[in-house]
Design a protein around this motif. Structure first.
Motif, mmCIF file in Angstrom:
data_model
loop_
_atom_site.group_PDB
_atom_site.id
_atom_site.type_symbol
_atom_site.label_atom_id
_atom_site.label_comp_id
_atom_site.label_asym_id
_atom_site.label_seq_id
_atom_site.Cartn_x
_atom_site.Cartn_y
_atom_site.Cartn_z
ATOM 1 N N LEU A 3 0.921 -1.292 0.032
ATOM 2 C CA LEU A 3 0.043 -0.019 0.043
ATOM 3 C C LEU A 3 0.777 1.241 0.020
ATOM 4 O O LEU A 3 1.970 1.199 0.520
ATOM 5 C CB LEU A 3 -1.016 -0.104 1.302
ATOM 6 N N ALA A 4 0.541 2.251 -0.766
ATOM 7 C CA ALA A 4 1.218 3.531 -0.928
ATOM 8 C C ALA A 4 1.369 4.072 0.564
ATOM 9 O O ALA A 4 2.564 4.676 0.898
ATOM 10 C CB ALA A 4 0.591 4.391 -1.611
ATOM 11 N N GLU A 5 0.597 3.891 1.602
ATOM 12 C CA GLU A 5 0.815 4.658 2.552
ATOM 13 C C GLU A 5 1.832 3.922 3.381
ATOM 14 O O GLU A 5 2.479 4.649 4.211
ATOM 15 C CB GLU A 5 -0.578 4.493 3.517
ATOM 16 N N ASN A 6 2.056 2.701 3.073
ATOM 17 C CA ASN A 6 3.242 2.061 3.813
ATOM 18 C C ASN A 6 4.639 2.340 3.017
ATOM 19 O O ASN A 6 5.558 2.221 3.800
ATOM 20 C CB ASN A 6 3.147 0.353 3.630
ATOM 21 N N LEU A 7 4.731 3.086 2.023
ATOM 22 C CA LEU A 7 5.906 3.427 1.441
ATOM 23 C C LEU A 7 6.244 5.008 1.951
ATOM 24 O O LEU A 7 7.530 5.116 1.886
ATOM 25 C CB LEU A 7 5.668 3.762 -0.252
ATOM 26 N N SER A 8 5.501 5.670 2.393
ATOM 27 C CA SER A 8 5.759 7.095 2.509
ATOM 28 C C SER A 8 6.961 7.111 3.857
ATOM 29 O O SER A 8 6.981 6.661 4.818
ATOM 30 C CB SER A 8 4.504 7.848 3.275
ATOM 31 N N GLY A 9 7.823 8.046 3.600
ATOM 32 C CA GLY A 9 9.104 7.998 4.376
ATOM 33 C C GLY A 9 10.320 6.992 4.428
ATOM 34 O O GLY A 9 11.031 7.024 5.178
ATOM 35 N N LYS A 10 9.932 5.956 3.556
ATOM 36 C CA LYS A 10 10.938 4.762 3.629
ATOM 37 C C LYS A 10 12.131 5.198 2.871
ATOM 38 O O LYS A 10 12.245 6.208 2.084
ATOM 39 C CB LYS A 10 10.540 3.575 2.539
ATOM 40 N N ALA A 11 13.395 4.732 3.427
ATOM 41 C CA ALA A 11 14.439 5.098 2.888
ATOM 42 C C ALA A 11 14.674 4.346 1.259
ATOM 43 O O ALA A 11 13.964 3.500 1.040
ATOM 44 C CB ALA A 11 15.717 4.597 3.549
ATOM 45 N N VAL A 12 15.193 5.220 0.497
ATOM 46 C CA VAL A 12 15.605 4.784 -1.040
ATOM 47 C C VAL A 12 17.053 4.523 -1.164
ATOM 48 O O VAL A 12 17.766 5.479 -0.857
ATOM 49 C CB VAL A 12 14.994 5.834 -1.951
ATOM 50 N N MET A 13 17.579 3.262 -1.522
ATOM 51 C CA MET A 13 18.719 2.885 -1.694
ATOM 52 C C MET A 13 19.141 2.491 -3.284
ATOM 53 O O MET A 13 18.274 1.873 -3.869
ATOM 54 C CB MET A 13 19.241 2.176 -0.903
ATOM 55 N N GLY A 14 19.995 2.862 -3.484
ATOM 56 C CA GLY A 14 20.591 2.441 -4.851
ATOM 57 C C GLY A 14 20.951 0.946 -4.797
ATOM 58 O O GLY A 14 21.329 0.260 -3.776
ATOM 59 N N SER A 15 21.015 0.291 -6.085
ATOM 60 C CA SER A 15 21.734 -1.174 -6.192
ATOM 61 C C SER A 15 22.762 -1.236 -5.389
ATOM 62 O O SER A 15 23.359 -2.505 -5.145
ATOM 63 C CB SER A 15 21.453 -1.605 -7.458
ATOM 64 N N ASP A 16 23.801 -0.236 -5.552
ATOM 65 C CA ASP A 16 25.013 -0.437 -4.908
ATOM 66 C C ASP A 16 25.003 -0.241 -3.466
ATOM 67 O O ASP A 16 26.163 0.013 -2.930
ATOM 68 C CB ASP A 16 26.070 0.750 -5.776
#
Length: 76
Positions: A3-16
Motif C-alpha cells: 500500500l502507498a501509505e506504507n511507502l511514505s518516508g521509506k529510505a530509498v537506496m541504490g542497487s550499490d
C-alpha cells in the motif's frame, strides 16, 4: 501488494547500497493510473544520473524499482 501509505518516508537506496534519500511522493498518470516516478527527498551528498526538479527532489522512474522491503531498492 504494497500500500502507498506504507511507502511514505521509506529510505530509498541504490542497487550499490548508496542511500539516495527518503521517499517523498509518487507521481502517476491520472488517465491511465500508471505510476511514473518516485519523488525522493535526497541526502545532501547524493549525486547520480536521476533527474531533479525545482524543489531539489530526485525523480526515479518506477521501472527502476528492484525491491520494496524495509527500504526501496532502485537500479542506478
Amino acid at each position: 501488494m504494497v500500500l502507498a501509505e506504507n511507502l511514505s518516508g521509506k529510505a530509498v537506496m541504490g542497487s550499490d547500497g548508496t542511500e539516495l534519500g527518503t521517499l517523498y511522493n509518487i507521481t502517476m498518470d491520472l488517465k491511465t493510473g500508471e505510476l511514473n516516478d518516485l519523488l525522493v527527498d535526497p541526502n545532501l551528498e547524493v549525486s547520480g544520473d536521476f533527474e531533479t526538479d525545482d524543489e531539489n527532489l530526485i525523480h526515479v522512474p518506477v521501472g527502476s524499482v528492484q525491491a520494496v522491503k524495509d527500504y526501496i531498492v532502485v537500479n542506478q
